[in-house]
Design an enzyme around this catalytic site. Structure first.
Site, PDB file in Angstrom:
ATOM      1  N   CYS A  78      10.095  -3.667  -2.695  1.00  0.00           N
ATOM      2  CA  CYS A  78       8.785  -3.420  -2.087  1.00  0.00           C
ATOM      3  C   CYS A  78       8.684  -1.925  -1.863  1.00  0.00           C
ATOM      4  CB  CYS A  78       8.688  -4.177  -0.755  1.00  0.00           C
ATOM      5  SG  CYS A  78       7.282  -3.710   0.270  1.00  0.00           S
ATOM      6  N   ASN A  79       7.594  -1.319  -2.349  1.00  0.00           N
ATOM      7  CA  ASN A  79       7.427   0.119  -2.175  1.00  0.00           C
ATOM      8  C   ASN A  79       7.255   0.495  -0.709  1.00  0.00           C
ATOM      9  OD1 ASN A  79       6.885   1.938  -4.865  1.00  0.00           O
ATOM     10  ND2 ASN A  79       6.499  -0.233  -5.235  1.00  0.00           N
ATOM     11  N   CYS A 190       3.353  -0.559  -6.159  1.00  0.00           N
ATOM     12  CA  CYS A 190       3.451  -1.785  -5.376  1.00  0.00           C
ATOM     13  C   CYS A 190       3.924  -2.861  -6.347  1.00  0.00           C
ATOM     14  CB  CYS A 190       2.101  -2.166  -4.772  1.00  0.00           C
ATOM     15  SG  CYS A 190       2.089  -3.798  -3.967  1.00  0.00           S
ATOM     16  N   THR A 191       4.937  -3.603  -5.968  1.00  0.00           N
ATOM     17  CA  THR A 191       5.511  -4.567  -6.916  1.00  0.00           C
ATOM     18  C   THR A 191       4.602  -5.766  -7.160  1.00  0.00           C
ATOM     19  OG1 THR A 191       6.830  -5.501  -5.088  1.00  0.00           O
ATOM     20  CG2 THR A 191       7.913  -3.895  -6.543  1.00  0.00           C
ATOM     21  N   HIS A 192       3.514  -5.896  -6.383  1.00  0.00           N
ATOM     22  CA  HIS A 192       2.519  -6.936  -6.691  1.00  0.00           C
ATOM     23  C   HIS A 192       1.706  -6.572  -7.941  1.00  0.00           C
ATOM     24  CE1 HIS A 192       3.263  -8.270  -2.568  1.00  0.00           C
ATOM     25  NE2 HIS A 192       2.532  -9.342  -2.789  1.00  0.00           N
TER      26      HIS A 192
END
Length: 275
Positions: A78-79, A190-192
């Site tokens: 998660c950033n 953002c890993t999303h």
């Protein structure tokens, strides 16, 4: 540092929700024999609008839980948590396990391939306001110009809708922002966001009438994890890639996305951070 863990011990991965699944999926591809423990802190998502102190508290609590599971490496997938809590988690873990984040591998890629270029970045308000990417990129002294824009509603929308056309209008507004004009590449901080990577590229081209490189950290981070395990002689040569998923609050969207990512039935174990 040499952790006291055998190579067969699992890799621990955590995020506020489904975003870290993009990284976990890449790790399974690059390291098919590694055992994975994933923690989705769904009770507190998204991290991007939480305070630094709150994110640090969540991250240390999750790191403690992953240590109890005897993870040999803990990946902050998660950033926002990487920006707010990486140093604290590393200090808390000490020599008990390796710790890595999703920011440093991306910065290394920029160092290798984007000297003297104009880079755009989209991420949560927490990540953008931390200025962590700018600090690390400026330290490279490679004349990389970074223009960042907070796209704070995106992570929640992706959690709720996935890769759905309802996100198009949101992306149109975000990606037409003046900060993101005339860039050579766009960092998905953002890993999303890799869940809608193709949609982001399409909307950027539509709004700005030029194409760009999309920098998706998932594969970059997976390669960095592989290299880190090799360096410490911790690659698992005999594993079968078992996957165990914990969530702090059960959500059907997380369960559905986990099944989609890994193409198999997923069992979620409820693990509240605070009783």
């Amino acid at each position: 540092m040499k952790p006291n863990h055998a190579s067969t011990q699992p890799i621990g991965i955590f995020d506020s929700g489904i975003g870290g699944l993009t990284v976990a999926h890449a790790i399974v591809r690059y390291l098919p024999k590694e055992n994975i423990i994933y923690f989705g802190d769904t009770a507190h998502l998204p991290y991007g609008d939480k305070s630094t102190a709150a994110i640090q508290a969540y991250s240390v609590k999750i790191a403690h839980m992953l240590l109890q599971q005897e993870c040999k490496l803990i990946l902050i997938a998660c950033n926002s948590a990487s920006a707010a809590a990486y140093e604290l988690v590393k200090e808390y873990i000490g020599s008990k396990a390796l710790v890595t984040n999703v920011i440093d591998p991306t910065v290394r890629l920029l160092k290798e391939k984007y000297a003297s270029r104009h880079i755009g970045l989209i991420g949560t308000r927490q990540t953008v306001n931390s200025h962590i990417y700018k600090k690390k990129i400026d330290e490279l002294n490679l004349n990389i110009r970074l223009s960042s824009h907070a796209t704070n509603l995106l992570a929640s929308a992706i959690e709720e809708f996935g890769d759905h056309q309802v996100l198009d209008s949101l992306l149109r507004v975000y990606l037409s922002h003046p900060n993101l004009r005339n860039i050579d590449a766009l960092v998905l901080a953002c890993t999303h966001y890799p869940v809608i990577k193709n949609k982001i590229l399409e909307q950027y081209v539509s709004s700005n009438h030029n194409t760009i490189d999309i920098i998706d950290s998932s594969d970059i981070v997976a390669q960095a994890v592989k290299k880190q395990l090799e360096t410490h002689n911790l690659l698992n040569a005999n594993g079968v890639c078992s996957k165990h998923f914990y969530v702090s609050d059960y959500t059907e969207s997380f369960a559905a996305n986990a099944r989609l990512f890994f193409g198999e039935e997923i069992t979620l174990e409820h693990y509240p951070l605070w009783d």
